[in-house]
Motif scaffolding. Structure first.
Motif, PDB file in Angstrom:
ATOM      1  N   ARG A 164       0.877  -1.169   0.000  1.00 39.70           N
ATOM      2  CA  ARG A 164       0.000   0.000   0.000  1.00 39.70           C
ATOM      3  C   ARG A 164       0.906   1.208   0.000  1.00 39.70           C
ATOM      4  O   ARG A 164       2.102   1.093   0.306  1.00 39.70           O
ATOM      5  N   ILE A 165       0.336   2.368  -0.349  1.00 37.30           N
ATOM      6  CA  ILE A 165       1.179   3.556  -0.465  1.00 37.30           C
ATOM      7  C   ILE A 165       1.451   4.142   0.918  1.00 37.30           C
ATOM      8  O   ILE A 165       0.534   4.368   1.701  1.00 37.30           O
ATOM      9  N   VAL A 166       2.719   4.330   1.220  1.00 36.73           N
ATOM     10  CA  VAL A 166       3.124   4.865   2.508  1.00 36.73           C
ATOM     11  C   VAL A 166       3.266   6.383   2.422  1.00 36.73           C
ATOM     12  O   VAL A 166       2.871   7.107   3.330  1.00 36.73           O
ATOM     13  N   ALA A 167       3.833   6.830   1.306  1.00 39.13           N
ATOM     14  CA  ALA A 167       4.014   8.275   1.149  1.00 39.13           C
ATOM     15  C   ALA A 167       4.152   8.617  -0.321  1.00 39.13           C
ATOM     16  O   ALA A 167       4.533   7.779  -1.135  1.00 39.13           O
ATOM     17  N   ASP A 168       3.827   9.855  -0.650  1.00 41.26           N
ATOM     18  CA  ASP A 168       3.951  10.352  -2.013  1.00 41.26           C
ATOM     19  C   ASP A 168       4.833  11.594  -1.913  1.00 41.26           C
ATOM     20  O   ASP A 168       4.404  12.649  -1.474  1.00 41.26           O
ATOM     21  N   VAL A 169       6.122  11.431  -2.276  1.00 35.95           N
ATOM     22  CA  VAL A 169       7.104  12.478  -2.011  1.00 35.95           C
ATOM     23  C   VAL A 169       7.412  13.250  -3.290  1.00 35.95           C
ATOM     24  O   VAL A 169       7.826  12.651  -4.290  1.00 35.95           O
ATOM     25  N   ALA A 170       7.170  14.535  -3.294  1.00 34.88           N
ATOM     26  CA  ALA A 170       7.533  15.354  -4.452  1.00 34.88           C
ATOM     27  C   ALA A 170       9.015  15.682  -4.366  1.00 34.88           C
ATOM     28  O   ALA A 170       9.505  16.107  -3.325  1.00 34.88           O
ATOM     29  N   VAL A 171       9.745  15.468  -5.457  1.00 35.41           N
ATOM     30  CA  VAL A 171      11.171  15.780  -5.466  1.00 35.41           C
ATOM     31  C   VAL A 171      11.331  17.192  -6.024  1.00 35.41           C
ATOM     32  O   VAL A 171      11.358  17.410  -7.227  1.00 35.41           O
ATOM     33  N   ASP A 172      11.393  18.167  -5.109  1.00 37.85           N
ATOM     34  CA  ASP A 172      11.367  19.573  -5.533  1.00 37.85           C
ATOM     35  C   ASP A 172      12.771  20.083  -5.850  1.00 37.85           C
ATOM     36  O   ASP A 172      13.240  21.061  -5.270  1.00 37.85           O
ATOM     37  N   VAL A 173      13.430  19.392  -6.760  1.00 40.59           N
ATOM     38  CA  VAL A 173      14.769  19.798  -7.195  1.00 40.59           C
ATOM     39  C   VAL A 173      14.734  19.875  -8.714  1.00 40.59           C
ATOM     40  O   VAL A 173      14.267  18.943  -9.371  1.00 40.59           O
ATOM     41  N   ALA A 174      15.205  21.022  -9.246  1.00 42.92           N
ATOM     42  CA  ALA A 174      15.135  21.203 -10.699  1.00 42.92           C
ATOM     43  C   ALA A 174      16.191  20.361 -11.402  1.00 42.92           C
ATOM     44  O   ALA A 174      17.225  20.040 -10.833  1.00 42.92           O
ATOM     45  N   TYR A 175      15.891  20.004 -12.670  1.00 42.08           N
ATOM     46  CA  TYR A 175      16.884  19.332 -13.516  1.00 42.08           C
ATOM     47  C   TYR A 175      17.756  20.401 -14.149  1.00 42.08           C
ATOM     48  O   TYR A 175      17.262  21.493 -14.409  1.00 42.08           O
ATOM     49  N   PRO A 176      18.985  20.166 -14.479  1.00 42.25           N
ATOM     50  CA  PRO A 176      19.750  18.959 -14.178  1.00 42.25           C
ATOM     51  C   PRO A 176      20.091  18.862 -12.692  1.00 42.25           C
ATOM     52  O   PRO A 176      20.477  19.852 -12.075  1.00 42.25           O
ATOM     53  N   ARG A 177      19.930  17.670 -12.173  1.00 45.87           N
ATOM     54  CA  ARG A 177      20.189  17.473 -10.747  1.00 45.87           C
ATOM     55  C   ARG A 177      21.629  17.037 -10.518  1.00 45.87           C
ATOM     56  O   ARG A 177      22.282  16.522 -11.428  1.00 45.87           O
ATOM     57  N   HIS A 178      22.056  17.227  -9.293  1.00 48.54           N
ATOM     58  CA  HIS A 178      23.407  16.796  -8.933  1.00 48.54           C
ATOM     59  C   HIS A 178      23.279  15.784  -7.816  1.00 48.54           C
ATOM     60  O   HIS A 178      22.532  15.997  -6.867  1.00 48.54           O
ATOM     61  N   ARG A 179      23.996  14.695  -7.963  1.00 48.87           N
ATOM     62  CA  ARG A 179      23.855  13.597  -7.006  1.00 48.87           C
ATOM     63  C   ARG A 179      24.176  14.034  -5.576  1.00 48.87           C
ATOM     64  O   ARG A 179      23.644  13.493  -4.622  1.00 48.87           O
TER      65      ARG A 179
END
Lengths: 334, 268
Positions: free
Chosen positions: B231-246
Motif C-alpha cells: 500500500r502507499i506509505v508516502a507520495d514524495v515530491a522531489v522539488d529539485v530542478a533538472y539537471p540534478r546533482h547527485r
C-alpha cells in the motif's frame, strides 16, 4: 581461452613438424596397396570368380599418385589443399584397411568367399550394376523425401498446435501418448493392406516415424519459450499470429531441429524395412534382392551407398540448422 | 550531466508526443497460489500527469512489478480501476510499453530486428523502417545493427531494449527496474541517458526501483510502498530542478526521509 588453445596447438607444431607430408605418405601407402592388389595373385576358391583386379589396382594406383602429387605440391593447392592435408591420416588408414581387406579375401582367402566379398567385388558391382543401384537410390530418396517431408511438416504443425492451444492439447495429447511410442514398423502389416499401394503405405509409415519425435520436440520447444518474450511482443502490439510465427516458432527452433534430426534417423529405419518387405524398389529392396541371389558383393555395395546417402542427408540437415540457427553460440558440428 | 542537458535544450525533439495521464484508483490485486489468494496490492491509488516522471519505490517483492503489469494491460486487477486518459485499460497497447529488468531481447534477432519488433508487429515496418535507425541513434548504438544479443554487454543490451520501446513512440514508458542488473558505473551512465530520453520525448514515465538514490535522481515524484501486500506509505515530491546533482543536499534530505519511511534509517 583462445590464448591457451593457441599455445597448446603451437607447441607440437613448432617442435615436431614432419619432414614428409602425411598426404605424401598416404599416397605412397595407396601405391603400395595397388602393388599388392596387382602383384599378389588372387586365390580363386572356385565358387566365385574374382574379376576386376586390374581395375582395382589401377584405381588404387591413380589415387596414390594423385595424393603423392598433392603431398609434394604442399601449400600451392590453396584451400582445397588444406582440407586434403587434414584428411591425410584418414587416407593413409583407408589405404591400409583396404589392403588388409584385399589380403584377407582375394589374396589369402582367410575370409571365405562369397560371404566376404573382396574390394574388387564391390568395384565390379559399381561398374556393372550402377544403373540398377542408381535407380534404387533414386527410389529410396524419393520415398524418403515424401515420407519425411510430410511427417516433418505435420509434426511441426501438430507440435505447435498442442503447444499453443489448450483444446488441441486436450484432444491430441492422449492420442500421441497412446500411439506415438509404438514403432512405426508395427503398423506395417496393417498399412500394406489399408493403403492402395505399398508405396503410399510406406510414405505413411515414414511420415509416422518422423512425425512423432518432431511433434514431441516442437511441443516441448514451444512450451519452454520464455514467457516474457510473449509479454514483450504483446505490449508492442503483436497479434496472436505474430506471437506464434515470430516469437514461439523461432524460439522453439533449436528444439524443432533436434526433433527433425531424431525423425530423420527413425525414417531411415522405416525406409529400409518398408523396402525390404513391401516396396519393389529402393536400396532396401536391392539389399534383400541381392541377399536372395547370394550376391553378397551387391549387398555390401548397396550398404555402402546407403551409408553415404544417410550420412549425406544428416549432413544436409545439420547444414540447414547451422544456417538457420547461426545466432546460437555453440553448435555441435556434424 | 550539465553538458548533456544543455545539448538537449539545443536540439528540440524530432517528434514530441503527449504523455498519458494515468489514474490508478483503489487497486487491489491478489494471486492464486495453490488455491490460496495471496494479496499483493492493497487499495493503491495515485495519478500521474501527462509527461510526469514517477518512481515507485519499495522493498523488493512488494508488488510494484505487478502494478506495472496491470498498467501495461498484461493482467487485470482483482479490484479497482486503472485508466489511461480516462479510458479503462483492458489490454496491452503499444502506447504503453514495458521495459523489464532483463533486456529480454530475442536471441535469434539482430539488434536492428529486435528494435524493429514493434513496428513489424503492427505492420508499420515497410514505411517507417527509418525509425529503427533513429531509435538506435538515440541510445547510442549506431553501428551495432547486425550484432546478436549474445554479443552485447549488459548495458548495451538494456539500451537495445530501450530503443525497442522508444521506436514505438510510447506515451507511457513502464520501467521495471531497468537498471537493476547493471554494474553501478554503467548504472550511473544509463540513469543520465534515461533522463535525457525522457526530457526529449516527454512521455509519462513510471519507474519501479528499490534504489532510493536512483528514484530521487530521476523522478519528479517518488511513491513509497510498504511490504507486501503493498500500500502507499508516502507520495514524495522531489522539488529539485533538472539537471540534478547527485550530491545535492536537498536530495540527501529526501533520501533520509524516505529511508526513515521504510524503517531503514538506523545507519544514517
Amino acid at each position: 581461452m583462445s590464448a591457451t588453445a593457441e599455445t597448446l596447438y603451437a607447441r607440437p607444431r613448432a617442435a615436431g613438424r614432419p619432414a614428409v607430408s602425411p598426404l605424401a605418405v598416404s599416397g605412397l601407402l595407396w601405391l603400395g596397396a595397388a602393388a599388392l592388389t596387382h602383384g599378389v595373385p588372387d586365390r580363386n576358391t572356385g565358387i566365385t570368380d574374382i574379376a576386376y583386379t586390374p581395375q582395382l589396382a589401377a584405381l588404387q594406383a591413380g589415387l596414390g599418385g594423385a595424393l603423392l602429387a598433392a603431398g609434394l605440391l604442399g601449400g600451392r593447392l590453396g584451400r582445397p589443399g588444406a582440407a586434403l592435408r587434414r584428411a591425410g591420416p584418414w587416407f593413409a588408414l583407408i589405404a591400409v584397411l583396404l589392403a588388409a581387406w584385399e589380403l584377407l579375401t582375394a589374396k589369402l582367402a582367410v575370409l571365405p568367399l562369397p560371404f566376404f566379398a573382396p574390394p574388387q567385388g564391390l568395384l565390379e558391382v559399381y561398374l556393372d550394376d550402377w544403373a540398377r543401384l542408381g535407380l534404387s537410390l533414386w527410389h529410396s530418396v524419393k520415398l524418403l523425401a515424401w515420407g519425411y517431408l510430410i511427417g516433418a511438416a505435420l509434426g511441426v504443425l501438430t507440435g505447435i498446435s498442442i503447444g499453443w492451444w489448450q483444446q488441441a492439447s486436450y484432444w491430441i495429447h492422449p492420442v500421441l501418448r497412446f500411439i506415438g511410442p509404438l514403432p512405426a514398423t508395427a503398423w506395417l502389416p496393417v498399412a500394406f493392406f489399408a493403403f492402395p499401394s505399398s508405396w503410399s503405405a510406406s510414405v505413411f509409415l515414414i511420415a509416422l516415424a518422423t512425425g512423432f519425435p518432431v511433434t514431441i520436440l516442437t511441443w516441448s520447444g514451444i512450451a519452454g519459450v520464455n514467457k516474457d518474450y510473449y509479454d514483450i511482443a504483446r505490449t508492442l502490439g503483436a497479434s496472436e499470429r505474430f506471437l506464434v510465427l515470430k516469437v514461439a516458432v523461432p524460439a522453439a527452433l533449436p528444439h524443432i531441429f533436434v526433433g527433425l534430426f531424431m525423425g530423420l534417423g527413425a525414417s531411415f529405419a522405416v525406409l529400409v524395412v518398408a523396402e525390404m518387405l513391401g516396396v519393389k524398389a529402393g536400396l532396401g529392396w536391392y539389399l534383400s534382392w541381392a541377399q536372395g541371389w547370394a550376391a553378397y558383393a551387391n549387398m555390401y555395395a548397396a550398404l555402402l551407398v546407403m551409408a553415404v546417402m544417410c550420412s549425406s542427408l544428416i549432413t544436409l540437415l545439420f547444414r540447414l540448422r547451422d544456417r538457420v540457427l547461426s545466432w546460437q553460440k555453440e553448435l555441435v558440428r556434424w | 550531466m550539465v553538458t548533456s542537458a544543455s545539448r538537449i535544450l539545443a536540439t528540440p525533439p524530432a517528434a514530441p508526443v503527449e504523455g498519458i495521464r494515468l489514474d490508478v484508483e483503489d487497486v487491489s490485486h491478489a494471486f492464486q497460489l495453490e488455491g490460496q489468494p495471496l494479496p499483493v496490492l492493497n487499495q493503491v491509488s495515485f495519478s500521474a500527469a501527462p509527461g510526469e516522471f514517477v518512481a515507485l519505490l519499495g522493498p523488493s517483492g512488494c508488488g510494484k512489478s505487478t502494478l506495472l503489469r496491470l498498467v501495461a494491460g498484461l493482467e487485470h486487477a482483482t479490484a479497482g480501476a486503472v485508466r489511461a486518459d480516462d479510458a479503462p485499460i483492458r489490454a496491452p497497447d503499444p502506447s504503453r510499453i514495458l521495459v523489464f529488468q532483463d533486456p529480454t531481447l530475442y536471441p535469434w534477432r539482430t539488434v536492428e530486428a529486435n528494435v524493429a519488433l514493434g513496428l513489424e508487429a503492427r505492420g508499420l515496418i515497410k514505411n517507417q523502417r527509418h525509425r529503427v535507425a533513429e531509435a538506435l541513434d538515440l541510445v547510442g548504438l549506431t553501428g551495432f545493427e547486425s550484432a546478436y544479443p549474445r554479443q552485447l554487454s549488459g548495458g548495451m543490451a538494456q539500451r537495445v531494449a530501450l530503443a525497442r520501446a522508444l521506436v514505438n513512440e510510447p506515451r507511457l514508458l513502464l520501467l521495471d527496474e531497468p537498471l537493476g542488473k547493471l554494474d553501478s558505473l554503467t548504472r550511473i551512465t544509463m540513469q543520465g541517458e534515461l533522463l535525457k530520453l525522457w526530457q526529449q520525448a516527454r512521455f509519462t514515465a513510471l519507474l519501479v526501483t528499490h534504489d532510493v538514490e536512483e528514484a530521487l535522481f530521476l523522478a519528479e515524484r517518488v511513491i513509497v510502498f510498504s511490504d507486501r501486500p503493498a500500500r502507499i506509505v508516502a507520495d514524495v515530491a522531489v522539488d529539485v530542478a533538472y539537471p540534478r546533482h547527485r550530491g545535492d543536499p536537498r536530495l540527501a534530505e529526501l533520501r533520509h526521509r524516505i529511508l526513515h519511511l521504510l524503517g531503514l534509517d538506523e545507519t544514517w
